[in-house]
Write a protein that holds these residues in place. Structure first.
Motif, PDB file in Angstrom:
ATOM      1  N   VAL A  12       1.240  -1.429   0.087  1.00  0.00           N
ATOM      2  CA  VAL A  12      -0.558   0.066   0.131  1.00  0.00           C
ATOM      3  C   VAL A  12       1.233   1.175   0.210  1.00  0.00           C
ATOM      4  N   TYR A  13       1.719   1.112   0.449  1.00  0.00           N
ATOM      5  CA  TYR A  13       2.724   2.486   0.536  1.00  0.00           C
ATOM      6  C   TYR A  13       3.972   2.757  -0.642  1.00  0.00           C
ATOM      7  N   ALA A  14       3.776   1.197  -1.672  1.00  0.00           N
ATOM      8  CA  ALA A  14       4.663   1.924  -3.084  1.00  0.00           C
ATOM      9  C   ALA A  14       4.048   2.835  -3.937  1.00  0.00           C
ATOM     10  N   PRO A  15       3.288   3.095  -4.167  1.00  0.00           N
ATOM     11  CA  PRO A  15       2.917   4.112  -5.346  1.00  0.00           C
ATOM     12  C   PRO A  15       3.970   5.404  -5.084  1.00  0.00           C
ATOM     13  N   HIS A  16       4.032   6.291  -2.835  1.00  0.00           N
ATOM     14  CA  HIS A  16       4.597   7.365  -2.824  1.00  0.00           C
ATOM     15  C   HIS A  16       6.365   6.835  -2.544  1.00  0.00           C
ATOM     16  N   ALA A  17       6.512   5.210  -2.989  1.00  0.00           N
ATOM     17  CA  ALA A  17       8.298   4.872  -2.348  1.00  0.00           C
ATOM     18  C   ALA A  17       8.797   5.638  -3.665  1.00  0.00           C
ATOM     19  N   TYR A  18      10.114   5.933  -3.801  1.00  0.00           N
ATOM     20  CA  TYR A  18      10.519   6.716  -4.500  1.00  0.00           C
ATOM     21  C   TYR A  18      10.974   5.498  -5.376  1.00  0.00           C
ATOM     22  N   ARG A  19      11.414   4.203  -5.593  1.00  0.00           N
ATOM     23  CA  ARG A  19      11.877   2.950  -6.255  1.00  0.00           C
ATOM     24  C   ARG A  19      11.264   3.493  -7.309  1.00  0.00           C
ATOM     25  N   GLY A  20       9.569   4.085  -7.252  1.00  0.00           N
ATOM     26  CA  GLY A  20       8.905   4.074  -8.931  1.00  0.00           C
ATOM     27  C   GLY A  20       9.182   5.249  -9.299  1.00  0.00           C
ATOM     28  N   HIS A  21      10.736   5.646  -8.715  1.00  0.00           N
ATOM     29  CA  HIS A  21      10.621   7.207  -9.875  1.00  0.00           C
ATOM     30  C   HIS A  21      12.245   6.281 -10.913  1.00  0.00           C
ATOM     31  N   ALA A  22      12.459   5.545  -9.740  1.00  0.00           N
ATOM     32  CA  ALA A  22      14.113   4.270  -9.780  1.00  0.00           C
ATOM     33  C   ALA A  22      13.540   3.745 -11.862  1.00  0.00           C
ATOM     34  N   ARG A  23      12.395   3.043 -10.883  1.00  0.00           N
ATOM     35  CA  ARG A  23      12.151   1.715 -11.846  1.00  0.00           C
ATOM     36  C   ARG A  23      11.141   2.588 -12.934  1.00  0.00           C
ATOM     37  N   SER A  24      10.999   3.663 -13.570  1.00  0.00           N
ATOM     38  CA  SER A  24      10.456   4.433 -14.383  1.00  0.00           C
ATOM     39  C   SER A  24      12.157   4.587 -15.410  1.00  0.00           C
ATOM     40  N   LEU A  25      13.485   5.016 -14.870  1.00  0.00           N
ATOM     41  CA  LEU A  25      14.281   5.394 -15.041  1.00  0.00           C
ATOM     42  C   LEU A  25      14.657   4.563 -16.182  1.00  0.00           C
ATOM     43  N   LEU A  26      14.550   2.982 -15.011  1.00  0.00           N
ATOM     44  CA  LEU A  26      15.646   2.103 -15.717  1.00  0.00           C
ATOM     45  C   LEU A  26      13.971   1.122 -17.078  1.00  0.00           C
TER      46      LEU A  26
END
Length: 82
Positions: A33-47
């Motif tokens: 439930v916390y995933a949408p606000h996590a920084y890893r989403g930005h890193a995932r989009s970059l990858l």
């Protein structure tokens, strides 16, 4: 101590899901439930953008990351439960 075996280390997420599907293995794909606000989403989009430009980007990063060493004095956070 027994060394850990990571047989799917070089497999892409889609390939792992397809393998589980065809083998009839149980897996779940619910997101924290916390995933949408996590920084890893930005890193995932970059990858994903890098992977779209050059198909072997993620694999190359994985190979180079194994050569890095983490110092023993690096502070780590304790993880909470989802």
């Amino acid at each position: 101590a027994v060394a850990r075996c990571k047989p799917l280390r070089h497999a892409y997420e889609k390939e792992i899901v397809l393998y589980a599907y065809f083998k009839g293995l149980d897996y779940f794909s619910t997101e924290c439930v916390y995933a949408p606000h996590a920084y890893r989403g930005h890193a995932r989009s970059l990858l994903k953008d890098l992977e779209a430009t050059r198909a072997s980007t993620v694999a190359a990063l994985g190979h180079s990351g194994r050569r890095l060493a983490v110092a023993s004095e690096v502070a780590t956070k304790t993880l909470g439960a989802c």
